[in-house]
Design a protein around this motif. Structure first.
Motif, short mmCIF file in Angstrom:
data_model
loop_
_atom_site.label_atom_id
_atom_site.label_comp_id
_atom_site.label_asym_id
_atom_site.label_seq_id
_atom_site.Cartn_x
_atom_site.Cartn_y
_atom_site.Cartn_z
N GLY A 53 -6.63 9.95 0.35
CA GLY A 53 -6.85 8.66 0.99
C GLY A 53 -6.50 7.46 0.14
O GLY A 53 -6.60 6.32 0.60
N GLY A 54 -6.10 7.68 -1.09
CA GLY A 54 -5.75 6.57 -1.97
C GLY A 54 -4.44 5.92 -1.57
O GLY A 54 -3.58 6.54 -0.93
N ASN A 55 -4.27 4.65 -1.95
CA ASN A 55 -3.06 3.91 -1.57
C ASN A 55 -2.15 3.60 -2.76
O ASN A 55 -1.24 2.77 -2.66
CB ASN A 55 -3.44 2.60 -0.86
N GLY A 56 -2.40 4.27 -3.88
CA GLY A 56 -1.54 4.09 -5.05
C GLY A 56 -1.88 2.88 -5.89
O GLY A 56 -1.24 2.63 -6.91
N ARG A 57 -2.92 2.13 -5.50
CA ARG A 57 -3.24 0.90 -6.20
C ARG A 57 -4.41 1.07 -7.15
O ARG A 57 -5.19 0.16 -7.40
CB ARG A 57 -3.47 -0.22 -5.18
N ASN A 110 0.85 -1.18 0.00
CA ASN A 110 0.00 0.00 0.00
C ASN A 110 0.89 1.23 0.00
O ASN A 110 1.75 1.39 0.87
CB ASN A 110 -0.91 0.02 1.22
N GLY A 111 0.70 2.07 -1.00
CA GLY A 111 1.49 3.28 -1.11
C GLY A 111 0.63 4.51 -0.86
O GLY A 111 -0.10 4.57 0.13
N THR A 112 0.70 5.47 -1.77
CA THR A 112 -0.09 6.69 -1.59
C THR A 112 -0.52 7.24 -2.94
O THR A 112 0.01 6.85 -4.00
CB THR A 112 0.71 7.75 -0.81
N ASP A 113 -1.47 8.15 -2.91
CA ASP A 113 -2.06 8.73 -4.10
C ASP A 113 -2.09 10.24 -3.96
O ASP A 113 -2.73 10.77 -3.04
CB ASP A 113 -3.49 8.17 -4.27
N LEU A 116 6.35 -0.32 -4.12
CA LEU A 116 5.64 0.74 -3.38
C LEU A 116 5.04 1.69 -4.41
O LEU A 116 5.76 2.48 -5.02
CB LEU A 116 6.61 1.49 -2.47
N TYR A 135 8.14 10.82 -0.09
CA TYR A 135 7.34 9.73 0.47
C TYR A 135 8.07 8.39 0.29
O TYR A 135 8.15 7.58 1.22
CB TYR A 135 5.98 9.68 -0.22
N HIS A 154 9.49 5.92 3.30
CA HIS A 154 8.76 4.66 3.49
C HIS A 154 9.57 3.45 3.02
O HIS A 154 9.01 2.43 2.63
CB HIS A 154 7.40 4.72 2.79
#
Length: 370
Positions: free
Chosen positions: A84-88, A76-79, A122, A143, A147
């Motif tokens: 609130g997104g996890n990059g997926r 789970n990454g970032t958006d 990631l 980020y 991470h």
């Protein structure tokens, strides 16, 4: 330094533009046969000694969607587009394709295989279907660094700003390897940002015959070349995509960096880059040149203990077996098409020039071109 500096100024003034994102490919059973770069780079031999285990590679791109060949690989990454997104989430397939080139594991003989199939991805989403002005590349690099990424893949390009310069410097200080696409013709006339920065590895593309791909730009800031024409990888909706461009070449080199960081956990980022460059196959004019940089990526040579890593870099796996004869590469070529998304960051050169000069003067990699 003069050549590199001129390349930086030219690229900063030029900006960049949008490009294509690849086309759908065949089913999983045909994918592995279409991944010609695996044989070209003798990936099977390289993976006898390292598979990227224990290394996290950040993919700063359009996001990474779920795919069977990436099952258990994507964190789970970032958006930076959706709160609130996890990059997926990936609406273009580009980021998923880059992730697959780095760390897909597929089946035994089916599906896509990445260069470092045991590495973790990631995902950091910074653009969607269309290029974004002032994309938050600097924040994305920060980020990734914070991470746990040991390698950052930037299969994108465009403008540059102080936040990006600061983030790249912080990643450098944190011992992170950053790999970036050099840029694609006709959108670009030289090495684009951020690939032209001294501490980033700028990667160009070769075709099936091992020659510089028509889509790949030239420039004094070019570091390495890797396969980048008709490259098969994972795509959206559990499918596959075929891409041509320096995006794909950069992702392949990011996978190579993951292999090195896994096998030699004590090797510094600078040493990883030096190893990749010093073991590259010289091409074009003797030595470092604007068309091939240090040469074409040689995975097996880079992973060989005979390449003499620094005293602090002890291998975490058994010694590399003797390399088999180089695999023959097909000379077939097809029309080139860019697959690198370019992101414009419209920042006036006068704002960043002073900091940029200081950044470039801070350090030069061993063996870098003058």
């Amino acid at each position: 330094m003069t050549r590199r500096f001129l390349a930086v100024v030219a690229a900063a003034l030029a900006g960049a533009s949008a490009a294509l994102c690849g086309t759908p490919a065949l089913g999983a059973d045909a994918v592995r046969d279409k991944q010609w770069h695996l044989e070209f780079l003798d990936v099977a031999e390289a993976q006898r000694t390292s598979t990227g285990k224990g290394v996290t590679v950040a993919v700063i791109d359009s996001g990474v969607s779920d795919h069977p060949d990436l099952s258990g690989t994507v964190l789970n990454g970032t958006d930076f587009l959706e709160r609130g997104g996890n990059g997926r989430t990936d609406r273009t397939g580009h980021g998923t394709g880059m992730a697959g080139l780095i760390a897909a594991h597929g089946g035994e003989k089916t599906g896509a295989l990445g260069i470092a199939p045991d590495a973790k991805i990631l995902p950091i989403r910074v653009f969607d279907k269309k290029p974004q002005k002032n994309a938050r590349i600097g924040e994305a690099i920060t980020y990734a660094t914070e991470h746990g990424a040991k390698v950052i893949n930037l299969s994108l390009g465009g403008g540059i700003d102080p936040a990006t310069l600061s983030a790249v410097k912080a990643a450098q200080d944190a011992d992170v390897v950053i790999i970036a696409a050099a840029g694609n013709k006709p959108e670009d006339v030289g090495i684009t940002a951020p690939a032209f920065l001294e501490s980033i590895v700028a990667v160009g593309a070769i075709d099936r015959s091992g020659k510089k791909a028509a889509v790949s730009v030239s420039g004094a800031a070019l570091d390495l070349m890797a396969p980048g024409e008709d490259i098969e990888s994972t795509g959206r909706n559990d499918g596959y995509r075929s891409g041509t461009g320096t995006s794909d070449a950069a992702a392949i080199v990011s996978g190579a960096a993951a292999l090195l960081r896994s096998k030699y956990p004590d090797m510094t980022a600078e040493e990883v880059v030096a190893r990749l460059e010093s073991t590259a196959i010289d091409k074009g004019k003797p030595g470092v040149d604007a068309d091939y940089g240090h040469g074409i990526l040689d995975l097996v040579a880079a992973l060989s203990d005979s390449a003499a890593p620094s005293a602090s870099a002890s291998p975490s796996t058994a010694p590399t077996p003797t390399r088999s004869a180089s695999a023959a590469a097909s000379s077939a070529t097809e029309p080139a098409g860019s697959t690198t998304p370019f992101i414009v960051g419209g920042v006036a050169v006068v704002v960043v020039l002073g900091g940029l000069i200081a950044f470039l003067l801070a350090r030069r990699r061993p063996g870098a071109s003058p």
